[in-house]
Design a protein around this motif. Structure first.
Motif, mmCIF file in Angstrom:
data_model
loop_
_atom_site.group_PDB
_atom_site.id
_atom_site.type_symbol
_atom_site.label_atom_id
_atom_site.label_comp_id
_atom_site.label_asym_id
_atom_site.label_seq_id
_atom_site.Cartn_x
_atom_site.Cartn_y
_atom_site.Cartn_z
ATOM 1 N N LYS A 39 36.020 40.756 28.268
ATOM 2 C CA LYS A 39 36.299 39.568 28.414
ATOM 3 C C LYS A 39 37.642 39.322 28.418
ATOM 4 N N GLY A 40 38.203 38.398 29.143
ATOM 5 C CA GLY A 40 39.584 38.064 29.090
ATOM 6 C C GLY A 40 40.571 39.391 29.715
ATOM 7 N N GLY A 41 39.929 40.427 30.165
ATOM 8 C CA GLY A 41 40.931 41.345 30.830
ATOM 9 C C GLY A 41 41.780 41.021 31.834
ATOM 10 N N VAL A 42 42.604 41.754 32.238
ATOM 11 C CA VAL A 42 43.580 41.431 33.161
ATOM 12 C C VAL A 42 42.939 42.003 34.569
ATOM 13 N N ASN A 43 43.051 40.865 35.568
ATOM 14 C CA ASN A 43 42.431 41.240 36.668
ATOM 15 C C ASN A 43 43.166 42.140 37.841
ATOM 16 N N VAL A 44 43.234 43.098 38.204
ATOM 17 C CA VAL A 44 43.662 43.716 39.280
ATOM 18 C C VAL A 44 42.820 43.683 40.469
ATOM 19 N N THR B 87 38.593 45.028 46.176
ATOM 20 C CA THR B 87 38.294 45.713 44.529
ATOM 21 C C THR B 87 38.891 44.766 43.717
ATOM 22 N N SER B 88 38.011 44.234 42.787
ATOM 23 C CA SER B 88 38.527 43.652 41.624
ATOM 24 C C SER B 88 38.131 44.358 40.238
ATOM 25 N N VAL B 89 39.146 44.970 39.404
ATOM 26 C CA VAL B 89 38.718 45.478 38.629
ATOM 27 C C VAL B 89 39.772 44.960 37.243
ATOM 28 N N THR C 51 33.102 42.040 43.130
ATOM 29 C CA THR C 51 33.047 41.438 41.765
ATOM 30 C C THR C 51 33.350 42.724 40.817
ATOM 31 N N ALA C 52 33.972 42.230 39.614
ATOM 32 C CA ALA C 52 34.488 43.291 38.676
ATOM 33 C C ALA C 52 33.158 43.692 37.731
ATOM 34 N N ALA C 53 33.304 45.107 37.600
ATOM 35 C CA ALA C 53 32.183 45.575 36.785
ATOM 36 C C ALA C 53 32.938 45.845 35.600
HETATM 37 C C1 NAG Z 1 38.392 38.635 36.686
HETATM 38 O O1 NAG Z 1 37.690 38.457 37.939
HETATM 39 C C2 NAG Z 1 36.357 38.406 37.430
HETATM 40 C C3 NAG Z 1 35.436 38.353 38.772
HETATM 41 O O2 NAG Z 1 35.955 37.575 39.708
HETATM 42 C C4 NAG Z 1 36.261 36.897 36.943
HETATM 43 O O3 NAG Z 1 34.717 36.746 36.396
HETATM 44 C C5 NAG Z 1 37.061 36.862 35.435
HETATM 45 O O4 NAG Z 1 37.149 35.538 34.930
HETATM 46 C C6 NAG Z 1 38.420 37.136 35.650
HETATM 47 N N1 NAG Z 1 39.362 37.449 34.502
HETATM 48 C C7 NAG Z 1 40.669 36.960 34.170
HETATM 49 C C8 NAG Z 1 41.001 37.176 33.179
HETATM 50 O O5 NAG Z 1 41.231 36.406 35.457
#
Ligand code: NAG
Ligand code: NAG
Ligand code: NAG
Length: 325
Positions: free
Chosen positions: A62-67, A72-74, A56-58
């Motif tokens: 909010k609304g960040g871009v997930n990599v 790993t999910s950051v 999980t991302a730590a």
């Molecule tokens: C990014 O990943 C987290 C954890 O999986 C999730 O809670 C979040 O909504 C995601 N954010 C976006 C913008 O996709």
């Protein structure tokens, strides 16, 4: 600076609460006796700490871009976009010496960008403007950074992955950094673009070893200092025959353009007219034969390549690595 404020506050809040980041842990493991320079501790305030176990991302805005890496999910960026691809006066990299001068680099001749070694002594006065070349770049753990392509050929994929519009200024800046990183090193040097603190540590220690290594950056006593006259109060040469210089690059996350160099480095104490104290790092390039003859240093100092050493202070995001003899 305005648009960066929310991010800075956000990052400061994180900095106060988060445990040590992978970058910090790695630094202390490899270089237990080397204090981190402020250019690195500043970045730790913006470190993404991935919880690799649960995936999980730590520390995600909010609304960040997930990599998403293997497990790993950051998140890079904030509110949907990586906000910290900076555009600034050093945009054209005056301290990368294979480049010709651009107009924007020489448009304020009242600021001392380059100087001669003989001008570096206690009592000397210079008009300087200390600025950050990258403000609050998001620092990724190596694992996350390594999961993102880093090559100009893959630019469209990188932009799409980070949700950056292809024709945006951010995309242009990133393209430029990728191209600079792909150019061959000049004769006698090796270079490497590090996309994490961990890989910067590896590159620097591969040239210098891990014993008696020093990493220094320019530290300015307070934020937002104006352009002003500074008086030099102390100059100390770093006793190292080998240096690695890492320039903070403008990109969607923290990237360092590192190269070995035969330059000489100095630790310089300065006091501004307004009382601001600065512990700066200056480098003097003793061999300028391989520089671009149109480089801004030769323009402002009116000297020819390969004649006299040319010196400059490092901006706050750069790091000089040396080894005590
Ligand atoms: C990014 O990943 C987290 C954890 O999986 C999730 O809670 C979040 O909504 C995601 N954010 C976006 C913008 O996709
Ligand atoms: C990226 O930069 C290179 C070299 O400066 C340029 O030739 C190319 O057109 C740029 N590509 C994009 C997509 O901006
Ligand atoms: C100076 O730099 C040039 C070009 O990079 C290189 O060929 C030459 O060997 C260097 N000279 C010394 C004394 O290091």
């Amino acid at each position: 600076m305005g648009p960066f404020l929310p991010l800075l506050l956000f990052a400061l809040a994180l900095g106060a609460s988060h445990a040590s980041s992978p970058a910090e842990d790695y630094w202390h493991k490899v270089l237990p006796n080397t204090p981190m320079p402020s250019a690195v501790t500043d970045l730790l305030l913006h470190a993404v700490v991935a919880d690799e176990k649960s995936g999980t991302a730590a520390n995600v805005g909010k609304g960040g871009v997930n990599v998403t890496g293997k497990d790993t999910s950051v998140s890079v960026g904030y509110h949907g976009r990586p906000v910290n691809v900076n555009v600034n006066p050093y945009y054209s990299g005056p301290f990368l010496y294979n480049y010709a001068a651009t107009k924007s680099q020489i448009q304020d001749p009242s600021v001392t960008l380059f100087f001669l070694e003989e001008d570096l002594h206690p009592g000397a006065k210079m008009t300087l403007h200390f600025i950050r070349t990258t403000i609050g770049a998001t620092l990724l753990p190596r694992r996350a950074a390594d999961s993102i392509p880093f090559s100009s050929a893959k630019l469209p994929a990188i932009l799409s992955r980070l949700s950056i519009a292809p024709n945006s200024i951010e995309a242009k800046v990133m393209n430029k950094t990728l191209h600079e990183c792909e150019e061959p090193a000049i004769d006698g040097e090796t270079k490497y673009c590090a996309t994490s603190v961990e890989s910067m540590v590896d590159f620097s220690t591969s040239s210098l070893g891990t014993r008696n290594v020093r990493a220094l950056s320019t530290a300015v006593g307070r934020e937002g200092t104006p352009k002003q006259v500074y008086a030099i109060s102390d100059v100390q040469e770093l006793p190292s025959s080998k240096l690695v210089v890492c320039h903070g690059e403008n990109y969607a996350y923290a990237v360092f353009y590192c190269h070995t160099t035969s330059a000489v480095a100095y630790k310089v104490s300065l006091v501004g007219k307004d009382g601001t104290k600065v512990e700066a790092v200056a480098t003097c390039h003793t061999n300028t034969t391989g520089f671009n003859p149109e480089h801004v240093a030769f323009k402002v100092l009116d000297v020819k390549p390969g004649t006299v050493p040319v010196c400059h202070f490092l901006p706050q995001n750069d790091i000089v690595w040396s080894r005590n003899k």
